[in-house]
Design a protein around this motif. Sequence first.
Motif, PDB file in Angstrom:
ATOM      1  N   TYR A  47       0.790  -1.224   0.000  1.00 10.12           N
ATOM      2  CA  TYR A  47       0.000   0.000   0.000  1.00 10.12           C
ATOM      3  C   TYR A  47       0.828   1.283   0.000  1.00 10.12           C
ATOM      4  CZ  TYR A  47      -3.947  -3.059   1.027  1.00 10.12           C
ATOM      5  OH  TYR A  47      -4.900  -4.036   0.963  1.00 10.12           O
ATOM      6  N   PHE A  48       2.111   1.176   0.350  1.00 15.77           N
ATOM      7  CA  PHE A  48       2.943   2.373   0.454  1.00 15.77           C
ATOM      8  C   PHE A  48       4.252   2.183  -0.322  1.00 15.77           C
ATOM      9  CE2 PHE A  48       0.293   2.092   4.238  1.00 15.77           C
ATOM     10  CZ  PHE A  48      -0.303   3.350   4.252  1.00 15.77           C
ATOM     11  N   VAL A 102       0.737  -1.206  -7.409  1.00 11.37           N
ATOM     12  CA  VAL A 102       1.790  -0.749  -8.316  1.00 11.37           C
ATOM     13  C   VAL A 102       2.477   0.493  -7.757  1.00 11.37           C
ATOM     14  CG1 VAL A 102       2.295  -0.061 -10.682  1.00 11.37           C
ATOM     15  CG2 VAL A 102       0.336  -1.533 -10.217  1.00 11.37           C
ATOM     16  N   ASP A 103       3.793   0.485  -7.798  1.00 10.12           N
ATOM     17  CA  ASP A 103       4.564   1.683  -7.438  1.00 10.12           C
ATOM     18  C   ASP A 103       4.486   2.648  -8.615  1.00 10.12           C
ATOM     19  OD1 ASP A 103       6.609   3.612  -7.047  1.00 10.12           O
ATOM     20  OD2 ASP A 103       7.710   2.230  -5.746  1.00 10.12           O
ATOM     21  N   PRO A 104       3.855   3.828  -8.460  1.00 11.10           N
ATOM     22  CA  PRO A 104       3.673   4.740  -9.596  1.00 11.10           C
ATOM     23  C   PRO A 104       4.967   5.414 -10.046  1.00 11.10           C
ATOM     24  CG  PRO A 104       2.903   5.778  -7.585  1.00 11.10           C
ATOM     25  CD  PRO A 104       3.257   4.362  -7.225  1.00 11.10           C
ATOM     26  N   TYR A 105       6.027   5.324  -9.228  1.00 14.75           N
ATOM     27  CA  TYR A 105       7.293   5.955  -9.582  1.00 14.75           C
ATOM     28  C   TYR A 105       8.213   5.028 -10.374  1.00 14.75           C
ATOM     29  CZ  TYR A 105       5.717   9.177  -5.934  1.00 14.75           C
ATOM     30  OH  TYR A 105       4.984  10.052  -5.175  1.00 14.75           O
ATOM     31  N   THR A 106       8.049   3.713 -10.167  1.00 17.57           N
ATOM     32  CA  THR A 106       8.928   2.748 -10.823  1.00 17.57           C
ATOM     33  C   THR A 106       8.185   1.782 -11.746  1.00 17.57           C
ATOM     34  OG1 THR A 106       8.731   1.127  -9.024  1.00 17.57           O
ATOM     35  CG2 THR A 106      10.468   2.815  -8.813  1.00 17.57           C
ATOM     36  N   GLY A 107       6.889   1.616 -11.531  1.00 15.22           N
ATOM     37  CA  GLY A 107       6.112   0.654 -12.306  1.00 15.22           C
ATOM     38  C   GLY A 107       6.201  -0.762 -11.778  1.00 15.22           C
ATOM     39  N   LEU A 109       5.428  -4.043  -9.727  1.00 19.38           N
ATOM     40  CA  LEU A 109       4.257  -4.685  -9.140  1.00 19.38           C
ATOM     41  C   LEU A 109       4.610  -5.104  -7.715  1.00 19.38           C
ATOM     42  CD1 LEU A 109       1.370  -5.711  -9.845  1.00 19.38           C
ATOM     43  CD2 LEU A 109       2.419  -7.889 -10.437  1.00 19.38           C
ATOM     44  N   LYS A 110       3.912  -4.542  -6.729  1.00 16.96           N
ATOM     45  CA  LYS A 110       4.251  -4.772  -5.322  1.00 16.96           C
ATOM     46  C   LYS A 110       3.489  -5.946  -4.716  1.00 16.96           C
ATOM     47  CE  LYS A 110       6.808  -2.402  -3.894  1.00 16.96           C
ATOM     48  NZ  LYS A 110       8.267  -2.425  -4.077  1.00 16.96           N
ATOM     49  N   GLY A 111       2.589  -6.537  -5.488  1.00 14.93           N
ATOM     50  CA  GLY A 111       1.833  -7.681  -4.990  1.00 14.93           C
ATOM     51  C   GLY A 111       0.415  -7.670  -5.518  1.00 14.93           C
TER      52      GLY A 111
END
Length: 375
Positions: A47-48, A102-107, A109-111
């Motif tokens: 989430y973060f 999704v991390d919007p800065y790197t793209g 996939l965080k899970g």
Amino acid sequence: MTTRKFFKKVHLWLSLPVGLIITIICITGAILSFETEILESYYPERYFVKEIKETKIPVDQLIPIVNAQLKDNTVASIKVSSNPERTYIASLSEGFRISAFVDPYTGDLKGTYSFRDSFFFTMMSLHRWLMDGSRTWGKYTVGITTILFVFILISGLVWWFPTDKKKLKSRFKIKTKSGLKRFLHDIHVSLGIYVCIFLLISALTGLMWSFEWYRNGVCKLFGVEVPAEKEGKGGGGKGNKESKGPKEINYQSWQAALDNLTKQVPNNEYITISDGSATILDKSAPHLRATDKYSLDNTSGEVLKTELFADQKSVSKIMSWAYALHVGAFGGIIVRILTCIACIIGGTLPLTGYYMFYRKSLKKSKKKRPIPSAS
């Protein structure tokens, strides 16, 4: 028979057969009300973001990166938070309530999270259907129990009021030094009155998901016309739609729409973009589901139609308010915490009630027991 004695009997004899079901409904409801917060605490990496950078990857470039990582699935909608510390949450096109973070800065996939495979789906199945796979007898058992719970609460409230005003203060106190019997009695009587209004609101709003006649009646009460069921739609539920293959989506229009809507509603909590539509939660919204709806041009991302939550007059608006009242999501975190605590206490009330009934029955049986004669 006096009025108080009548309501005492109503309270007792309605509680005995459904008490344990009430406990299950209340405890699972308390857990479900903080699903998001529990998941955020357990999986903070989803989430973060780890690092806030100067710029985010535009949505039209970000989604193809995400789709490549998903392999067998694609993004159907994406929730863009205004908080720079939060990841984007994408809903996927295949499967039931599957989300990708999704991390919007790197793209990166965080899970992913599949609601159907989660602990909370089990809790919801217990809460709404008592784990009944067909969602028929379980749904109606929960609904009938909830109706009885309303009468149990009202009869308990009438029975609670003492005839002597001098005893009124003692009804709000819990004595901890007068033995277990007195302690559990006070927990049942005193805590019950404190949480009664919260439980009544949760019960009355919960019936919106149990009975169509009740839901339609509430909608009509507020002047909302219930749309007629389409001919040939049987079953009364949402089945799995037949897959027709992946749909081509113009993600470039999503970025254009996001830019337009961000300018139009700068004070947003989040913006959710999907094919041809968007929803926005304004930070000043009355509750967490009070979203404004927008129709979008699939090519340019231009806003074609705006439907503010305040102006809506639909079944979905009534249901969103019902949900907010049901879980206490209408008055900030304090009201949600109080509602959750009320549900936990509500889950203990049948248990303390059973104990009181057992002790009273035991006492009566001892009085009826014959005294052995001296030989």
